[in-house]
Design a protein around this motif. Structure first.
Motif, short mmCIF file in Angstrom:
data_model
loop_
_atom_site.label_atom_id
_atom_site.label_comp_id
_atom_site.label_asym_id
_atom_site.label_seq_id
_atom_site.Cartn_x
_atom_site.Cartn_y
_atom_site.Cartn_z
N LYS A 101 -1.01 4.38 -3.99
CA LYS A 101 -0.97 3.42 -5.09
C LYS A 101 -0.22 4.03 -6.29
CE LYS A 101 -3.21 -0.25 -3.56
NZ LYS A 101 -2.55 -1.58 -3.43
N ALA A 154 -4.81 -3.00 -11.91
CA ALA A 154 -5.70 -2.03 -11.25
C ALA A 154 -7.06 -2.67 -11.01
CB ALA A 154 -5.83 -0.78 -12.11
N PHE A 155 -7.30 -3.07 -9.77
CA PHE A 155 -8.59 -3.67 -9.39
C PHE A 155 -9.66 -2.59 -9.29
CE2 PHE A 155 -5.57 -6.71 -7.54
CZ PHE A 155 -6.10 -7.91 -7.98
N SER A 156 -10.92 -3.03 -9.48
CA SER A 156 -12.02 -2.08 -9.39
C SER A 156 -13.23 -2.71 -8.71
CB SER A 156 -12.42 -1.60 -10.80
OG SER A 156 -13.39 -0.58 -10.71
N SER A 209 -2.81 -2.70 -7.79
CA SER A 209 -3.13 -1.29 -7.65
C SER A 209 -4.65 -1.14 -7.66
CB SER A 209 -2.46 -0.49 -8.79
OG SER A 209 -2.62 0.90 -8.59
N SER A 210 -5.14 0.01 -8.08
CA SER A 210 -6.58 0.29 -8.00
C SER A 210 -7.00 1.27 -9.08
CB SER A 210 -6.92 0.87 -6.63
OG SER A 210 -8.27 1.32 -6.58
N THR A 211 -8.23 1.15 -9.55
CA THR A 211 -8.75 2.10 -10.52
C THR A 211 -9.12 3.44 -9.89
OG1 THR A 211 -10.96 1.13 -10.26
CG2 THR A 211 -9.62 0.35 -12.12
N THR A 255 -11.54 -5.86 -14.18
CA THR A 255 -12.89 -5.80 -13.65
C THR A 255 -13.76 -6.73 -14.48
OG1 THR A 255 -14.69 -4.29 -13.00
CG2 THR A 255 -13.49 -3.76 -15.03
N TYR A 309 0.80 -1.24 0.00
CA TYR A 309 0.00 0.00 0.00
C TYR A 309 0.83 1.28 0.00
CZ TYR A 309 -3.85 -3.11 1.14
OH TYR A 309 -4.78 -4.13 1.11
#
Length: 368
Positions: A129, A151-153, A97-99, A218, A74
């Protein structure tokens, strides 16, 4: 392959470990050892607090892995230490990571080349991130470190550690509550199933086409806010025709988002509330987010559709989602019932009751 999963005992990490184990890989998980998870037989465990650099180096120093999946990174320190440990000791490092990194847009779907948001609207989670990604992409460019970014969502499915999403809606249905829907219910969103996402990561392993690239991860279909509610109503057996929907007037939603109207309600104690707890308006945004599952309300206005492209991942790996939104709901609802959560899970609905009372009058809050 010999694979290390940082994390590996909750939700995304657990689904990945199960996917890797069932497809014949030799898996080691590294975490604090405090989560009692049903990991597959034969998976090795290393107990280590990764935020303690000395402990991390003692636990992992000198070890080699074909692939390292970093699901629990993180902060920049998390990534810097891992890169230093595994330069020359892994064939592929995959970072979760993340959207939430992306800037809002009316041009959809959002691709990996879309601008990111490093401005004042971004929160600490999203900024960290981005800083982690910066380190990895620099290491790829300058030293050829074989890394990829996923990049997870708004991941959906069994064992979700953020219950304020689909599980809160399940409980509304079980309790026969009225359901609040922002505006006219036509705003579009999307989620991905946790098992689909585990399979995608497995299919990325040591694929050189993925090195130095970010991939949105996603689902493959979209839903409107009202469609989200109707689908869950049908799957849980309540039936969409039996749900009393209360559409929050657009003007009131605008005022709530702008902080011109601030409601009370107690914190539900979720991760998203914790991130926003320093700022009453920000905390309210995350409470509004839980009415119908919504991504990053600090960035995206309540009536902005947020959709992501997964074409890059499909092209580079051959992966495609197997779950539709409806089948993801069905699978998650089956788990929810099997675990007894339909009888035991509960939420603080005081914020929703206050909002219902403001729209319909004090006598209307909460009931069916």
């Amino acid at each position: 392959m010999k694979v290390l999963v940082m994390g590996g005992t909750s939700f995304n990490g657990l689904a990945l470990v199960r996917e890797l184990a069932k497809t014949g890989h030799s898996v080691t998980v590294c975490n604090r050892g405090k989560t009692d998870a049903a990991i597959p037989f034969g998976v090795a465990r290393i107990a280590c607090d990764r935020t303690d650099e000395k402990a991390l180096r003692s636990a992992l120093g000198g070890r080699d892995f074909d692939v390292v999946f970093d699901i629990s990174g993180y902060t920049p320190n998390d990534v810097e230490w891992m890169v230093d440990l595994f330069k020359g000791r892994t064939g592929h490092y995959v970072f979760a990571s993340s959207t939430v990194i992306y800037a809002p847009s009316n041009l959809l779907p959002i691709t990996e080349d879309h601008p990111v948001d490093r401005g004042p609207r971004q929160n600490g989670y999203g900024m960290n991130k981005l800083l982690c990604e910066d380190i990895l992409l620099r290491e790829w460019r300058e030293h050829g470190f074989p890394c990829s970014i996923v990049a997870f969502s708004m991941v959906f499915g069994p064992n979700n550690i953020i219950p304020d999403r689909e599980q809160r809606m399940f409980v509304r249905m079980v309790k026969g509550r009225k359901v609040l829907i922002p505006g006219d219910g036509t705003t579009l969103g999307m989620v991905g199933h946790v098992d689909d996402q585990a399979r995608a990561m497995r299919m990325m392993m040591q694929n050189p086409r993925t090195f130095g690239r970010r991939y949105n991860l996603t689902g493959g279909d979209y839903y409107s806010d009202e469609g989200y509610v109707d689908t869950i109503a049908d799957v849980t057996g309540r039936g969409a025709e039996n749900v009393e929907k209360v559409f929050v007037p657009p003007a009131l939603m605008d005022d709530l988002y702008a902080g011109k109207v601030v409601l009370g309600g107690r914190s539900s104690g979720t991760t998203s509330d914790v991130r926003a707890s320093f700022d009453p308006r920000s905390a309210q945004l995350f409470k509004l987010q839980s009415l119908v599952q919504r991504l990053a309300p600090n960035l995206h206005h309540w009536n902005r559709s947020v959709l992501f492209s997964i074409e890059r991942l499909k092209q580079d790996t051959g992966w495609a989602p197997e779950f539709t939104f409806r089948s993801a709901v069905e699978h998650t609802w089956e788990w929810f019932q099997r675990e007894g959560l339909a009888e035991t899970r509960d939420f603080d609905f005081s914020f929703e009751d206050e909002l219902l009372a403001r729209i319909e009058g004090p006598a209307s809050a909460g009931g069916a």
